[in-house]
Scaffold this motif. Structure first.
Motif, PDB file in Angstrom:
ATOM      1  N   ARG A   5     -20.408  77.284 122.908  1.00 37.92           N
ATOM      2  CA  ARG A   5     -20.889  76.433 121.811  1.00 37.92           C
ATOM      3  C   ARG A   5     -19.755  75.612 121.196  1.00 37.92           C
ATOM      4  NH1 ARG A   5     -24.446  81.028 119.000  1.00 37.92           N
ATOM      5  NH2 ARG A   5     -26.185  81.002 120.477  1.00 37.92           N
ATOM      6  N   LYS A   6     -18.646  76.286 121.089  1.00 38.69           N
ATOM      7  CA  LYS A   6     -17.513  75.559 120.498  1.00 38.69           C
ATOM      8  C   LYS A   6     -17.105  74.384 121.371  1.00 38.69           C
ATOM      9  CE  LYS A   6     -13.030  76.457 118.533  1.00 38.69           C
ATOM     10  NZ  LYS A   6     -11.971  77.473 118.298  1.00 38.69           N
ATOM     11  N   THR A   7     -17.055  74.556 122.654  1.00 38.08           N
ATOM     12  CA  THR A   7     -16.670  73.456 123.580  1.00 38.08           C
ATOM     13  C   THR A   7     -17.682  72.336 123.548  1.00 38.08           C
ATOM     14  OG1 THR A   7     -15.574  75.027 125.016  1.00 38.08           O
ATOM     15  CG2 THR A   7     -16.106  72.886 125.963  1.00 38.08           C
ATOM     16  N   LYS A   8     -18.938  72.725 123.499  1.00 39.27           N
ATOM     17  CA  LYS A   8     -19.996  71.704 123.475  1.00 39.27           C
ATOM     18  C   LYS A   8     -19.929  70.877 122.192  1.00 39.27           C
ATOM     19  CE  LYS A   8     -24.984  71.259 124.049  1.00 39.27           C
ATOM     20  NZ  LYS A   8     -26.241  71.993 124.251  1.00 39.27           N
ATOM     21  N   GLY A   9     -19.607  71.512 121.098  1.00 40.58           N
ATOM     22  CA  GLY A   9     -19.519  70.786 119.818  1.00 40.58           C
ATOM     23  C   GLY A   9     -18.371  69.784 119.820  1.00 40.58           C
ATOM     24  N   LYS A  10     -17.291  70.188 120.396  1.00 34.29           N
ATOM     25  CA  LYS A  10     -16.144  69.280 120.458  1.00 34.29           C
ATOM     26  C   LYS A  10     -16.442  68.059 121.319  1.00 34.29           C
ATOM     27  CE  LYS A  10     -12.508  72.659 119.658  1.00 34.29           C
ATOM     28  NZ  LYS A  10     -11.322  73.327 120.227  1.00 34.29           N
ATOM     29  N   THR A  11     -17.171  68.279 122.406  1.00 31.42           N
ATOM     30  CA  THR A  11     -17.505  67.149 123.314  1.00 31.42           C
ATOM     31  C   THR A  11     -18.402  66.137 122.613  1.00 31.42           C
ATOM     32  OG1 THR A  11     -17.317  68.594 125.210  1.00 31.42           O
ATOM     33  CG2 THR A  11     -18.508  66.539 125.546  1.00 31.42           C
ATOM     34  N   SER A  12     -19.362  66.633 121.867  1.00 28.94           N
ATOM     35  CA  SER A  12     -20.278  65.716 121.164  1.00 28.94           C
ATOM     36  C   SER A  12     -19.550  64.893 120.112  1.00 28.94           C
ATOM     37  CB  SER A  12     -21.397  66.535 120.504  1.00 28.94           C
ATOM     38  OG  SER A  12     -22.126  67.229 121.484  1.00 28.94           O
ATOM     39  N   SER A  13     -18.624  65.518 119.437  1.00 30.19           N
ATOM     40  CA  SER A  13     -17.847  64.792 118.398  1.00 30.19           C
ATOM     41  C   SER A  13     -16.992  63.692 119.013  1.00 30.19           C
ATOM     42  CB  SER A  13     -16.954  65.783 117.650  1.00 30.19           C
ATOM     43  OG  SER A  13     -16.133  65.118 116.740  1.00 30.19           O
ATOM     44  N   LEU A  14     -16.384  63.959 120.159  1.00 30.05           N
ATOM     45  CA  LEU A  14     -15.541  62.967 120.819  1.00 30.05           C
ATOM     46  C   LEU A  14     -16.363  61.779 121.296  1.00 30.05           C
ATOM     47  CD1 LEU A  14     -12.798  62.125 121.936  1.00 30.05           C
ATOM     48  CD2 LEU A  14     -13.309  63.473 123.990  1.00 30.05           C
TER      49      LEU A  14
END
Length: 699
Positions: A5-14
């Motif tokens: 979940r943490k990785t997915k959240g970072k990708t969406s923000s970028l």
């Protein structure tokens, strides 16, 4: 699971941030495109006109100078129109562009090659961009950059490059290159938007045609017209008329700044001597005004003449060229006869003038300057106003009138002793005739026989002399001033005011000797014309004053000034010279009658020692006074010679007819051999009078 979940959240923000950045960039681009479109639609015409903007500049052009005519309307100095090839320099035109034009032009135009300065040759060499670039690479850094490492100005770099070329490059040119260099140098010498002549004389019809066909390939080049001064009557009185500078000479250095402030350009052709200079403002005319349209790229697009200018006004002189030619020929003939007789070894020339005694108008003035070393003769009419001579007895009319004005003699009581005068340690002071020839005489006889003794006794009376022969003589300390004050009233020793530059005053001798004592003997010499020196123009003014009844008139050469019509003909008179009386001499009619009778008797008298009886048959009747003065030859190559050769100066003044003078003349033959038999002055006087009245049809 938590890690995914943490990785997915970072990708969406970028991704969101990148999309936002792209959107902002797109938005800015859209705004820029919209702004450009707005500017193009709303202000497109304005910007387009700005790009195509032109400047309009007014350029002045020269007009033909006025013509100089003689008294009878004959042209003395005119203008001769000729084809010319011109170049008008554009704003910021490059040297390489002018060089290219010069090279093309030599295909159609041949010019006289001029000797160019080394700096001009270096400029020509550097006009080639490749040459300039190669030389710049050879310069040391100190001639390219300053101490802080910044590039020097282009003008400084060029200066160093020019100096380098002069010192290190072989600047010899082929014949073809000399043609190009000559044309290029003339182009480069022009100021921006000024026009110079590339060839202004002897332009052939083929050259005009060839260049006319290729003008589109020759920016700034045009086929135009030029004028040069011409002299239909030859070089007669050329020294009086003066001359005009060439375009290369331009404005005279001594008046450059003053003329620039009055609308002249540096390369204007102007009068730089005598009449051409004296009447420059009249002869020059008014420059034309041409509007030059220049594009934003500094190319000349169009020219429009706004004002064609006004041709220079014309001068109408008092000189009659036919009579002038006669006087010149007469003077030459008589002087040649003196040469043939071998009496001109030390002679430095001869001079003559003729004028209207009532108005001061000059009819003729002529002069010969002779170089005793080379025996070469040149025209020197100006010697009439800028050379002084001790004239001798010709001034005795002024001496007698001065004495009568002083009151030491009167028209009815003027008989004086004619005993010679003996001063201590001085040769006897006497007349040309033997001592004792006359015991006494009156003023009329003294003038006829040219008595030096009589004139000296007048001076002694004026100076209240205490005289004992062989022992001493004392006179008032102001005797020189007394004599000269009377001479001054006739203009002797002072400028006459003639309308020519370069006139000089007379030569005034010293009044005291090395012991600070009054030079009494010289005061006596002054009385009979053997001390002070005068110009021949002063002598002409003096005899005119006697002839016209006592009015000292200002001599003049320009009688009137006329405008020039568009067709080049004479137009309205804008100035008419009125005779100017400088002063009225303070003698009475009775006093003048004595001197006039004496001068009449000089020619028509019966005394055996009369000096001009050979003229008694001249028609119309003449009155005159001759002169003989002791003189000394000054050798400019031996200025410190304390024992110069003694010579004799012959002079003559006279007027005719005696009862109603219309002509006054003055003549001088300086520095003839002391043993000359004389007669040269009277011979010339006879010729001048007879020639004048023959031409005027009044015998």
């Amino acid at each position: 699971m938590r890690r995914q979940r943490k990785t997915k959240g970072k990708t969406s923000s970028l991704r969101f941030r990148l999309n936002l950045l792209f959107f902002i960039a797109f938005l800015l681009l859209a705004i820029l495109v919209a702004q450009l479109g707005y500017l193009q639609i709303v202000f497109g015409d304005k910007f387009e006109s700005e790009v195509e903007r032109t400047d309009k500049t007014v350029v002045s052009g020269n007009v033909p100078r006025g013509v100089i005519y003689d008294a009878k309307g004959r042209i003395l100095v005119g203008n001769q129109a000729e084809n010319a090839i011109t170049y008008t320099k554009s704003i910021n035109v490059k040297s390489s562009e002018m060089l290219a034009t010069a090279k093309k032009l030599t295909k159609y135009l041949k010019v006289d090659v001029t000797k160019l300065q080394k700096s001009d040759l270096a400029d020509f060499y550097l006009a080639d961009a490749d040459n300039y670039g190669a030389i710049i690479k050879k310069l040391p850094k100190s001639q390219l950059y300053d101490s802080t490492g910044n590039s020097l100005s282009e003008s400084k770099r060029y200066h160093y490059a020019n100096a380098y070329v002069i010192k290190n490059v072989d600047l010899s040119l082929s014949d073809a290159e000399q043609q190009v260099a000559t044309i290029y140098t003339k182009m480069a010498s022009a100021y921006q938007l000024s026009t110079v002549y590339l060839k202004d004389n002897n332009v052939t019809a083929d050259e005009v045609a060839e260049i006319g066909e290729h003008l589109s390939e020759l920016p700034g080049v045009a086929v135009g017209n030029n004028w040069t001064r011409n002299y239909p009557n030859g070089d007669s009185i050329s020294s009086i008329l003066g001359n005009v500078t060439t375009e290369q000479q331009g404005l005279p250095e001594d008046s450059l700044n003053q003329m620039l402030t009055t609308g002249y350009s540096r390369n204007d052709r102007v009068g730089n001597s005598y009449l051409e200079k004296q009447y420059e403002s009249i002869l020059r005319g008014t420059k034309s005004q041409t509007q030059v349209e220049v594009s934003s790229s500094n190319q000349i697009l169009n020219t429009l003449t706004e004002y064609s200018g006004t041709k220079g006004s014309n001068l109408n002189l008092t000189i009659d060229s036919a009579y002038q030619a006669k006087v010149e020929a007469d003077l030459q003939t008589v002087y040649n006869s003196a040469k043939t007789a071998g009496v001109t070894k030390y002679s430095d020339g001869a001079y003559a003038i003729a004028m209207n005694p009532s108005t001061g108008a000059i009819y003729a003035m002529a002069g010969i300057k002779n170089n005793p070393q080379t025996n070469k003769m040149t025209d020197d009419a100006l010697g009439v106003i800028n050379r002084t001579f001790v004239m001798g007895s010709s001034v005795k009319g002024a001496t007698v009138l001065g004495a009568m004005m002083n009151g030491v003699i009167t028209p009815t009581n003027n008989t004086l002793s004619d005993d010679a005068i003996y001063l201590p340690s001085t040769p006897v002071k006497k007349s040309v005739y033997p001592v004792g020839t006359f015991s006494s005489m009156n003023a009329v006889t003294a003038l006829e026989v040219s008595s030096n003794i009589y004139m000296m006794r007048l001076a002694m009376l004026e100076g209240k002399a205490a005289y004992s022969p062989h022992t001493s003589i004392k006179m008032d300390d102001n005797i020189f001033q007394t004599e000269r004050n009377y001479f001054q009233q006739f203009g002797l020793g002072y400028k006459t005011g003639i309308d020519l530059p370069g006139e000089v005053d007379g030569y005034i001798g010293s009044t005291l000797n090395e012991y600070n004592q009054l030079k009494v003997g010289s005061a006596l010499d002054l009385s009979y014309g053997n001390y002070d020196g005068y110009t021949l123009m002063q002598m002409g003014q003096y005899i005119s004053t006697i002839a016209n009844g006592g009015y000292r008139m200002q001599p003049y050469l320009v009688n009137s000034i006329q405008k020039t019509s568009n067709s080049g003909e004479k137009d309205a008179v804008i100035y008419q010279k009125q005779p100017v009386t400088l002063n009225r001499v303070g003698f009475t009619n009775d006093q003048l009658a004595v001197v006039k009778q004496g001068m009449y008797n000089v020619v028509h008298g019966t005394q055996a020692w009369g000096t001009a009886h050979t003229l008694k048959d001249v028609k119309p009747s003449m009155s005159a006074k001759t002169g003989t003065a002791q003189s000394f030859y000054y050798n400019p190559d031996d200025p410190n010679n304390t024992n110069p050769p003694e010579t004799t100066t012959l002079s003559f003044v006279g007027y005719a007819p005696s009862d109603n003078p219309k002509l006054a003349i003055a003549i001088v033959f300086p520095n003839l051999d002391v043993n000359n038999e004389g007669g040269y002055n009277t011979t010339l006087a006879k010729m001048m009078v007879e020639d004048y009245f023959k031409l005027e049809g009044d015998n």
